[in-house]
Design an enzyme around this catalytic site. Structure first.
Site, PDB file in Angstrom:
ATOM      1  N   GLN A  12     -11.813 -37.328   9.638  1.00  0.00           N
ATOM      2  CA  GLN A  12     -11.143 -36.203  10.299  1.00  0.00           C
ATOM      3  C   GLN A  12     -10.712 -36.543  11.725  1.00  0.00           C
ATOM      4  OE1 GLN A  12     -13.711 -32.971  11.367  1.00  0.00           O
ATOM      5  NE2 GLN A  12     -12.050 -31.510  11.657  1.00  0.00           N
ATOM      6  N   ILE A  35     -14.704 -47.472   4.985  1.00  0.00           N
ATOM      7  CA  ILE A  35     -15.541 -47.824   3.831  1.00  0.00           C
ATOM      8  C   ILE A  35     -14.661 -47.858   2.581  1.00  0.00           C
ATOM      9  CG2 ILE A  35     -17.829 -47.097   4.650  1.00  0.00           C
ATOM     10  CD1 ILE A  35     -17.320 -44.391   3.250  1.00  0.00           C
ATOM     11  N   ASP A  54     -19.484 -50.648   6.892  1.00  0.00           N
ATOM     12  CA  ASP A  54     -20.392 -49.550   6.564  1.00  0.00           C
ATOM     13  C   ASP A  54     -21.370 -49.445   7.726  1.00  0.00           C
ATOM     14  OD1 ASP A  54     -22.577 -48.060   5.663  1.00  0.00           O
ATOM     15  OD2 ASP A  54     -22.278 -48.690   3.581  1.00  0.00           O
ATOM     16  N   ILE A  55     -21.494 -48.256   8.302  1.00  0.00           N
ATOM     17  CA  ILE A  55     -22.314 -48.100   9.513  1.00  0.00           C
ATOM     18  C   ILE A  55     -23.791 -48.428   9.273  1.00  0.00           C
ATOM     19  CG2 ILE A  55     -22.833 -45.621   9.242  1.00  0.00           C
ATOM     20  CD1 ILE A  55     -22.061 -45.621  12.401  1.00  0.00           C
ATOM     21  N   TYR A 143     -27.907 -31.783   9.949  1.00  0.00           N
ATOM     22  CA  TYR A 143     -26.782 -32.244  10.766  1.00  0.00           C
ATOM     23  C   TYR A 143     -27.149 -32.138  12.249  1.00  0.00           C
ATOM     24  CZ  TYR A 143     -21.979 -32.173  12.661  1.00  0.00           C
ATOM     25  OH  TYR A 143     -20.823 -32.411  13.371  1.00  0.00           O
TER      26      TYR A 143
HETATM   27  N1  SER Z   1     -17.268 -29.100  12.561  1.00  0.00           N
HETATM   28  C1  SER Z   1     -18.644 -29.406  12.327  1.00  0.00           C
HETATM   29  C2  SER Z   1     -19.164 -28.687  11.160  1.00  0.00           C
HETATM   30  O1  SER Z   1     -18.743 -27.570  10.926  1.00  0.00           O
HETATM   31  C3  SER Z   1     -19.466 -29.049  13.522  1.00  0.00           C
HETATM   32  O2  SER Z   1     -19.529 -30.095  14.399  1.00  0.00           O
HETATM   33  O3  SER Z   1     -20.012 -29.180  10.512  1.00  0.00           O
END
Ligand code: SER
Length: 317
Positions: A12, A35, A54-55, A143
């Protein structure tokens, strides 16, 4: 001259940032790392070198740093928030294991390192309005946990080993180029596609769900300006709040309706995304970024909406 390795160059952010870096540093070598299965295409493939990386493979990152005399790594590999909840182990492996590899290679080879953090690094205990730069960060998503860990690990490497690691906390990013995948803020991209296609938009978040958002050109500029900033002036490093606009689904819908009067939106709530969004700030305070490196956004909701609609018309109609 700058030689830069972009890890995640077809994602993105990477697909646009790689091209911008090639324009900004014409004398340098900007390597598009990808990748298998996510090969660069079109202008991205034609305008410079591309390499599989690949990280999770530190030796490969080091090999490319040597091969291209890389001085800066942009680490853009990540799973977004909702996808990460479905694959938490992989999210940790990429978000923390991958960052560790980048930090170690940067330490050994003297590279500067940019890694995005996110509004997702905050949690339910964080003050939600004008969220300060330095505040409670107790995210509930994997995350967010990878992002806070990454911020702390990057600062540790900067203090302990002198690695020039820097970062910004991106809001939800909106762009007409590469679609996001699996994020909580993605509805604010999808809504424009529905408006341009003449379809009703089914919003996964309820009215009143405010989050910070940013138009991609501002985000790309931030990623470059933070790395160009005078280190003497930086009191923070990992990571800076940056902001440009905050809205809820009703506000963006009504803004689009100003330009697409027949546009319709209904609600079809996604409980996972709603829970994540509710735990994130409504609006960030970005005073430190403004003071320490001159951050200033250029787009607001109106100018972004006009640009998105115009460019999506060209792209999909
Ligand atoms: N755009 C991301 C998400 O919605 C947030 O950093 O996961």
């Amino acid at each position: 001259m700058k030689n830069i390795l972009v890890i995640g160059s077809t994602g993105q952010i990477g697909s646009e940032l790689t091209m911008k870096l090639r324009r900004e540093y014409p004398g340098g070598t900007i390597v598009a790392g990808y990748i298998p299965g996510a090969e660069p295409k079109g202008e991205l493939a034609a305008s410079g070198p591309a390499e599989i990386v690949d990280i999770t493979d530190a030796a490969r990152i080091a090999e490319l740093v040597d091969k291209y005399k890389i001085d800066t790594i942009y680490n853009l590999a990540a799973l977004l928030s909702a996808v990460a909840e479905a694959k938490p182990q992989l999210a940790w492996k990429i978000g923390v294991g991958g960052l560790y590899n980048c930090l170690e290679v940067s330490r050994e080879k003297g590279c500067a390192l940019f890694t995005p953090s996110s509004i997702g690094s905050f949690g339910p205990g964080t003050p939600h309005d004008h969220t300060p730069q330095d505040t409670i960060q107790r995210p509930k998503t994997i995350y967010g946990i990878t992002k806070v860990t990454g911020e702390m690990l990057s600062d540790y490497y900067a203090d302990r080993f002198g690695v020039d690691a820097r970062s910004v906390r991106f809001p939800g990013l909106i762009s007409y180029v590469a679609p996001p995948g699996g994020g909580t803020t993605d509805y604010a991209v999808d809504i424009y596609y529905s408006a341009v296609k003449g379809e009703e938009f089914k919003c996964p978040l309820k009215p009143g769900t405010y989050m910070d958002m940013m138009y991609m050109p501002d985000a790309l500029r931030a990623a470059i300006e933070i790395m160009e900033a005078d280190p003497e002036k930086l009191k923070h490093r990992n990571s800076f709040n940056i902001a440009s606009m905050s809205f809820d689904p009703e506000i963006i819908y009504n803004k689009i309706k100003e330009y697409v009067p027949d546009f319709k939106m209904s609600y079809d709530l996604d409980p996972l995304r709603q829970k994540i969004a509710d735990s994130w700030p409504d609006s960030l305070d970005d005073t430190c970024a403004r003071e320490e490196w001159g951050w200033k956004p250029e787009y607001d909701l109106d100018s972004m909406t006009r640009d998105m609609l115009e460019n999506l018309h060209k792209k999909i109609l």
